[in-house]
Design a protein around this motif. Structure first.
Motif: not given
Lengths: 275, 408
Positions: B123-128
């Motif tokens: 959730e905090l670092h989502q990339e696509h």
């Protein structure tokens, strides 16, 4: 001509003074046996006398440890040869209780046996077994189905020398004739009218040989065998006409065999208590 | 909606150090969170051959001829996305969230955002990640494919995927995860939420092709409505550092069905803790979990958990393990949990070595010991999957075959 006359005398299998142990216990004490090209031999004997052991040791199963003597096949010493090399030389065996191999299909096994160059479909049809081609190998097969499966595999493998362990046991009457016919064919013993060649000539040209264990002797109703043996307590007790031997066993039991080879009668009572 | 998004962020922040129930704890700080963007490629054949080869091993069809759509993400960039069949949608999840307001009803609705530190991180670092959806009644002619590819060494890839099979639709997906040839380590956290609507059918085949020191923590869950079918096939036969996942399916509608099949091979140094869990929550629900595990020196924990909550349900769990090396470990943990009298739950587990009797049988037919062993192993992995379309079965067979060559 001289060559073809000799052919009937060519040795297929020679077993000399063979001793075999299973799990540390000696089962075969002393076995001498010679089978020539074109001959079919039948092996009788009470339960536990070592019949299956003789077949398994000839095929080369590691659990059947050869502790003495030797086995020659087509003149070559095979005593210490691994299973698959014996198969490659032309020895084939029908299993009494083959294992189930999940995920390996009957069809695939036949391709393995025939090295891929046999018509699997028509072979299966001849044994009325085509419905089993896409089943897992031996998975849920009945006794009779196992027999048909084993013979079908041998048909694809087409070995020169067949080791058959009670091919008729567990087979219903309907199928026993079919099985007899297939074995006859595998051993090149079918009587067919052949243009140009007499039966005698065909017999002389016969290459295949076999050793068949039978308890009941029913298979002899469908197949002519040349020579019969009786195995008693790890030794071959008798050699002769298979039908005569069968007749004696049927009428006298194995008592007469015990007498013939001068064994103590306790051999039989021991076997009986096992059953 | 904005408020809800913020709530998820707060929950994630609170859970950012929360240990997972299973698997080795991974130091998330050890991986680089950022990397350069990769250019978008209109044409799949523009990828370097070495990448293509790795993707192929993970089931990705570069020619995309027999695919109804393709999504490829390399590191943190969506480098290709295309759909070729009406009724099938495939896009970048971020794009999809912009396009469809309603998508927040599916965001962290099957997987809890605060499940553990990995969901929190996603959730905090989502990339696509990808969004795949079949519209009501649409049936995918060919499977759609998605590939999550790691090219940079020591990178963390955190993706969030959502798949929706709308009412009465049929959707087949192949996803492959792979790493570039020079990647030695890295982290992949993949959140996948699947929604199978009334009467829909979703088949999801996932092939993993990781590298030796990779840490993999997928978190997935599926919700199946009335009469829906979810079929999940998972293949992981290449070396991996540590992989832990325990996907779960909730059969919430009457007569909903779930089937999980896994094929796992642990090479020396690989550690896999993999399970499947199914909650049967409605009358007539059916579930089947089948796994085949082989170790050639690595460690496999094969879990399975079936929870029968209502009467009139039936489920079976089957776990078979083959140990091909004394250095390998297979630990099967099947669990059955019945909450009502009228539930039918069963399991079958067996772990051992190849039966010598079977090897000898094949040797008597002319195969060498090595050939006989290979034939038995191939048979062991030859799982028949009910309802799997033949072309997907062929893809799975292909993946198994490629790995077998290196295994045997």
């Amino acid at each position: 001509m001289a060559e073809s006359l000799n052919k009937g005398e060519t040795k297929m299998l020679s077993i000399e003074n063979l001793r075999v142990e299973v799990e540390g216990k000696e089962i075969l004490h002393h076995v001498d046996l010679e089978i020539n090209q074109g001959e079919t031999h039948v092996l009788f004997g009470p339960n536990g006398s070592g019949k299956t052991t003789l077949l398994m040791a000839t095929m080369g199963f590691p659990d059947y440890q050869i502790t003495g003597g030797k086995i020659l096949f087509k003149g070559e010493a095979i005593t210490n040869m691994p299973l698959n090399e014996r198969a490659a030389l032309g020895i084939g065996l029908s299993f009494q209780r083959p294992p189930t191999i999940k995920g390996v299909k009957m069809r695939q096994m036949l391709e393995i046996c025939g090295k891929g160059d046999k018509n699997v479909e028509s072979m299966a049809q001849s044994l009325d077994f085509d419905e089993f081609l896409d089943r897992d190998l031996n998975d849920g097969f009945s006794g009779g189905e196992i027999k048909r499966s084993e013979l079908l595999q041998l048909m694809a493998q087409d070995p020169d020398f067949l080791l058959l362990d009670e091919p008729e046991s567990g087979v219903d009457l309907e199928n026993i004739a079919l099985i007899g016919k297939v074995i006859e064919k595998l051993l090149e013993r079918e009587v067919e009218l052949h243009k140009g060649k007499s039966h005698k000539e065909l017999k002389r040209e016969r290459n295949k040989a076999g050793l068949i264990i039978t308890h009941t002797g029913y298979i002899l109703d469908y197949l002519d065998a040349d020579i019969g043996h009786v195995l008693m307590d790890g030794e071959l007790a008798c050699i002769g006409n298979p039908r005569e031997i069968l007749k004696t066993i049927k009428e006298q039991g194995y008592n007469e065999c015990v007498r013939c080879c001068g064994l103590n009668t306790s051999v039989l009572s021991k076997e009986k208590s096992k059953e | 909606m904005v408020k809800e998004r913020e709530e998820k962020k707060i929950l994630a922040k609170e859970a950012k150090d929360k240990l997972a129930t299973y698997g080795t704890d991974i130091n998330l700080e050890a991986f680089s969170p950022e990397t350069d963007e990769h250019p978008y490629q209109e044409n799949l054949s523009a990828f370097p051959l070495s990448d293509q080869e790795q993707m192929l091993k993970a089931g990705v069809d570069i020619a995309a001829k027999n695919r109804s759509g393709t999504f490829i993400q390399k590191d943190h960039s969506v480098v290709h996305c295309s759909a070729s069949q009406e009724g099938m949608e495939i896009m970048d999840i971020d794009q999809a969230r912009e396009k469809y307001d309603w998508l927040h009803d599916y965001w962290w609705k099957a997987v809890p955002v605060n499940m553990d530190k990995y969901t929190a991180r996603a959730e905090l670092h989502q990339e696509h990640g990808y969004f795949i959806r079949s519209l009501p009644g649409a049936k995918s002619i060919y499977p759609l494919q998605a590939c999550l590819y790691l090219e940079e060494d020591n990178l963390a890839q955190d993706v969030h995927n959502i798949v929706i099979a709308e009412e009465g639709s049929e959707l087949h997906i192949i996803t492959g995860c792979a790493t570039g040839p020079h990647v030695k380590s890295g982290l992949h956290v993949g959140i996948s939420e699947f929604y199978v609507k009334k009467g829909a059918k979703l088949t999801f085949t996932m092939i993993h092709n990781w590298a030796e020191n990779m840490a993999i923590r997928p978190r997935s869950a599926t919700i199946v409505e009335e009469g829906g079918l979810f079929l999940s096939n998972y293949v992981c036969m290449q070396p991996v550092g540590t992989l832990q996942m325990y996907p779960v399916t909730y059969l919430v509608g009457e007569n909903a069905t779930a089937r999980y099949n896994s094929i796992l091979i642990a090479t020396p140094g690989s550690e896999m803790d993999i399970g499947s869990r199914v909650f049967l929550k409605a009358k007539g629900a059916r579930a089947e979990i089948i796994s085949r595990a082989i170790t050639t020196g690595g460690k496999i924990i094969a879990r399975g958990h079936i929870i029968g909550e209502v009467p009139g349900i039936k489920a079976h769990l089957e776990c078979k393990g083959l140990i091909l090396s004394d250095k390998g470990i297979i630990h099967a943990v099947p669990e059955l949990e019945g909450h009502r009298q009228d539930v039918d739950l069963s399991h079958e587990a067996a772990v051992g070595k190849i039966a010598q009797e079977e090897v000898e049988y094949l040797m008597a037919r002319g195969l060498s010991q090595e050939e006989a062993t290979a034939t038995i192993v191939r048979g062991f992995l030859n799982v028949e999957i009910e309802g799997l379309p033949p072309e997907l079965k062929a893809e799975m067979d292909k993946a198994v075959e490629i790995s077998e060559k290196s295994l045997l």
